[in-house]
Design an enzyme around this catalytic site. Structure first.
Site, PDB file in Angstrom:
ATOM      1  N   TYR A 144     -14.261   5.544 -13.543  1.00  0.00           N
ATOM      2  CA  TYR A 144     -14.227   4.389 -12.633  1.00  0.00           C
ATOM      3  C   TYR A 144     -14.772   3.136 -13.324  1.00  0.00           C
ATOM      4  O   TYR A 144     -14.167   2.066 -13.263  1.00  0.00           O
ATOM      5  CB  TYR A 144     -15.037   4.732 -11.380  1.00  0.00           C
TER       6      TYR A 144
ATOM      7  N   SER B  54     -15.802  -4.107  -9.858  1.00  0.00           N
ATOM      8  CA  SER B  54     -16.904  -3.453  -9.149  1.00  0.00           C
ATOM      9  C   SER B  54     -18.153  -3.718  -9.980  1.00  0.00           C
ATOM     10  O   SER B  54     -18.057  -3.940 -11.200  1.00  0.00           O
ATOM     11  CB  SER B  54     -16.674  -1.951  -9.087  1.00  0.00           C
TER      12      SER B  54
ATOM     13  N   ASP C 193       0.863  -1.184   0.000  1.00  0.00           N
ATOM     14  CA  ASP C 193       0.000   0.000   0.000  1.00  0.00           C
ATOM     15  C   ASP C 193       0.897   1.231   0.000  1.00  0.00           C
ATOM     16  O   ASP C 193       2.117   1.132   0.169  1.00  0.00           O
ATOM     17  CB  ASP C 193      -0.949  -0.016   1.213  1.00  0.00           C
TER      18      ASP C 193
ATOM     19  N   VAL D 298       1.258   0.769  -6.677  1.00  0.00           N
ATOM     20  CA  VAL D 298       1.092  -0.374  -7.592  1.00  0.00           C
ATOM     21  C   VAL D 298       1.464  -0.054  -9.039  1.00  0.00           C
ATOM     22  O   VAL D 298       1.675  -0.961  -9.837  1.00  0.00           O
ATOM     23  CB  VAL D 298      -0.344  -0.972  -7.551  1.00  0.00           C
TER      24      VAL D 298
HETATM   25  N1  NAD Z   1     -16.139  -0.393  -0.899  1.00  0.00           N
HETATM   26  C1  NAD Z   1     -16.946  -0.699  -1.885  1.00  0.00           C
HETATM   27  O1  NAD Z   1     -18.168  -0.632  -1.764  1.00  0.00           O
HETATM   28  C2  NAD Z   1     -16.395  -1.179  -3.205  1.00  0.00           C
HETATM   29  C3  NAD Z   1     -17.279  -1.588  -4.185  1.00  0.00           C
HETATM   30  C4  NAD Z   1     -16.805  -2.037  -5.405  1.00  0.00           C
HETATM   31  C5  NAD Z   1     -15.445  -2.100  -5.640  1.00  0.00           C
HETATM   32  N2  NAD Z   1     -14.585  -1.682  -4.677  1.00  0.00           N
HETATM   33  C6  NAD Z   1     -13.157  -1.748  -5.005  1.00  0.00           C
HETATM   34  O2  NAD Z   1     -12.501  -2.480  -3.991  1.00  0.00           O
HETATM   35  C7  NAD Z   1     -11.162  -2.023  -3.849  1.00  0.00           C
HETATM   36  C8  NAD Z   1     -10.919  -1.668  -2.396  1.00  0.00           C
HETATM   37  O3  NAD Z   1     -11.827  -0.648  -2.034  1.00  0.00           O
HETATM   38  P1  NAD Z   1     -12.036  -0.164  -0.539  1.00  0.00           P
HETATM   39  O4  NAD Z   1     -13.447   0.251  -0.417  1.00  0.00           O
HETATM   40  O5  NAD Z   1     -11.472  -1.161   0.376  1.00  0.00           O
HETATM   41  O6  NAD Z   1     -11.175   1.191  -0.590  1.00  0.00           O
HETATM   42  P2  NAD Z   1     -10.175   1.837   0.459  1.00  0.00           P
HETATM   43  O7  NAD Z   1     -10.000   3.240  -0.006  1.00  0.00           O
HETATM   44  O8  NAD Z   1     -10.606   1.558   1.869  1.00  0.00           O
HETATM   45  O9  NAD Z   1      -8.816   1.029   0.191  1.00  0.00           O
HETATM   46  C9  NAD Z   1      -8.086   1.187  -0.980  1.00  0.00           C
HETATM   47  C10 NAD Z   1      -6.609   1.114  -0.627  1.00  0.00           C
HETATM   48  O10 NAD Z   1      -5.867   1.222  -1.852  1.00  0.00           O
HETATM   49  C11 NAD Z   1      -4.729   1.989  -1.583  1.00  0.00           C
HETATM   50  N3  NAD Z   1      -4.210   2.581  -2.824  1.00  0.00           N
HETATM   51  C12 NAD Z   1      -4.754   3.560  -3.592  1.00  0.00           C
HETATM   52  N4  NAD Z   1      -3.947   3.850  -4.624  1.00  0.00           N
HETATM   53  C13 NAD Z   1      -2.861   3.023  -4.520  1.00  0.00           C
HETATM   54  C14 NAD Z   1      -1.683   2.833  -5.278  1.00  0.00           C
HETATM   55  N5  NAD Z   1      -1.431   3.580  -6.374  1.00  0.00           N
HETATM   56  N6  NAD Z   1      -0.781   1.903  -4.865  1.00  0.00           N
HETATM   57  C15 NAD Z   1      -1.021   1.164  -3.758  1.00  0.00           C
HETATM   58  N7  NAD Z   1      -2.111   1.292  -2.995  1.00  0.00           N
HETATM   59  C16 NAD Z   1      -3.030   2.222  -3.374  1.00  0.00           C
HETATM   60  C17 NAD Z   1      -5.200   3.057  -0.609  1.00  0.00           C
HETATM   61  O11 NAD Z   1      -4.098   3.640   0.098  1.00  0.00           O
HETATM   62  C18 NAD Z   1      -6.132   2.241   0.296  1.00  0.00           C
HETATM   63  O12 NAD Z   1      -5.457   1.713   1.419  1.00  0.00           O
HETATM   64  C19 NAD Z   1     -11.017  -0.838  -4.802  1.00  0.00           C
HETATM   65  O13 NAD Z   1     -10.431  -1.296  -6.000  1.00  0.00           O
HETATM   66  C20 NAD Z   1     -12.460  -0.405  -5.053  1.00  0.00           C
HETATM   67  O14 NAD Z   1     -12.611   0.214  -6.304  1.00  0.00           O
HETATM   68  C21 NAD Z   1     -15.021  -1.223  -3.472  1.00  0.00           C
END
Ligand code: NAD
Length: 260
Positions: free
Chosen positions: A167, A154, A40, A64
């Site tokens: 997105y 998603s 992260d 990443v």
């Molecule tokens: N929460 C939801 O309802 C939901 C729904 C559909 C999809 N998602 C997807 O699930 C995944 C996780 O989402 P979440 O809700 O846990 O989000 P979150 O923001 O809690 O966690 C995302 C993490 O990714 C890290 N991150 C961002 N850019 C980065 C990079 N360039 N390199 C390394 N790390 C990086 C952030 O620091 C964070 O810790 C995402 O891809 C999101 O699009 C989430």
């Protein structure tokens, strides 16, 4: 059921593992007897989360989209835990903007669009392409199995809402590359599966006003609530354990279909 695997003793790397769905996955891996490296951003809570989970967890500050960062993280996994068996791509970002804002007479920022595509698609692919080489070094099991990759799309890949062009495009890209990558890596004994989550109670949504959260929860037919990140982590475990799951995208959404 001779080939059903077990998390115990496996080594996983989890991008975005400092928060939300990724963090729940790291916690589950460690609880089930696996080791995990959190990839992260340096400014994330990765170090604190890793320390709270003890010796079976480590943090590698990683963007990443950086080849050098991801190589460092794989090196850490190898030196500390011996190998990599499981890769979970959770790192992701979102922007909300219309393609053209009529009131402000403003087109969508091209820079924002490219940033979301870069982190979500190129970042996911960067981790997959480098981790595949690492997993390729593993001795195959009796099925020829060397590892498994789980990506996070998603439901916005299928029913993207107003303001989600960037997105949705990025998540559609992850859906689209799932099968070809599974085909590419099949000769190496590496599976690739993508989860398409609906609405989950991660810091992103927990931060919204209660009224908005309740409204969102009501959109989910059943169970009519936001998903728990632990339920996402549970599906990751099922995917790892079931060797016939490959090249597929699985919606995890309580039958939610997003409205425009
Ligand atoms: N929460 C939801 O309802 C939901 C729904 C559909 C999809 N998602 C997807 O699930 C995944 C996780 O989402 P979440 O809700 O846990 O989000 P979150 O923001 O809690 O966690 C995302 C993490 O990714 C890290 N991150 C961002 N850019 C980065 C990079 N360039 N390199 C390394 N790390 C990086 C952030 O620091 C964070 O810790 C995402 O891809 C999101 O699009 C989430």
């Amino acid at each position: 059921m001779a080939h059903v695997r077990n998390l115990k003793g496996l080594v996983g790397i989890v991008t975005g593992g400092a928060s939300g769905l990724g963090r729940a996955t790291v916690e589950r891996l460690v609880r089930q007897g696996a080791s995990a490296v959190i990839l992260d951003l340096p400014k994330s809570e990765g170090k604190t989360v890793a320390e709270s989970l003890g010796e079976k967890c480590a943090f590698s500050p990683t963007d990443v989209t950086s080849e050098a960062d991801v190589k460092n993280a794989l090196e850490l996994a190898r030196t500390k835990f011996g190998r990599v068996d499981v890769v979970v791509n959770c790192a992701g970002i979102a922007v909300a903007a219309k393609t053209y804002n009529l009131n402000k007479q403003l087109p969508h920022s091209l820079e924002d669009f490219q940033r979301v595509i870069n982190v979500n698609i190129a970042g996911t692919f960067n981790v997959i392409r480098l981790a595949a080489g690492e997993m390729g070094k593993n001795d195959p099991d009796e099925d020829g199995h060397r590892g498994v990759i789980v990506n996070t799309a998603s439901v916005a890949a299928f029913d993207g809402q107003v303001g989600q062009a960037a997105y949705s495009a990025s998540k559609g890209g992850i859906v689209g590359m799932t099968l070809p990558i599974a085909r590419d890596l099949a000769p190496m004994g590496i599976r690739v599966v993508t989860i398409a989550p609906g609405l989950f109670a991660t810091p992103l949504l927990v931060g919204l006003p209660e009224k908005v959260r309740n409204f969102l929860a009501k959109q989910v037919p059943f169970p009519s609530r936001l998903g728990d990140p632990g339920e996402y982590a549970h599906l990751v475990q099922s995917i790892v354990e079931n060797p016939m799951l490959n090249g597929e995208v699985i919606r995890l959404d309580g039958a939610l279909r997003m409205q425009p």
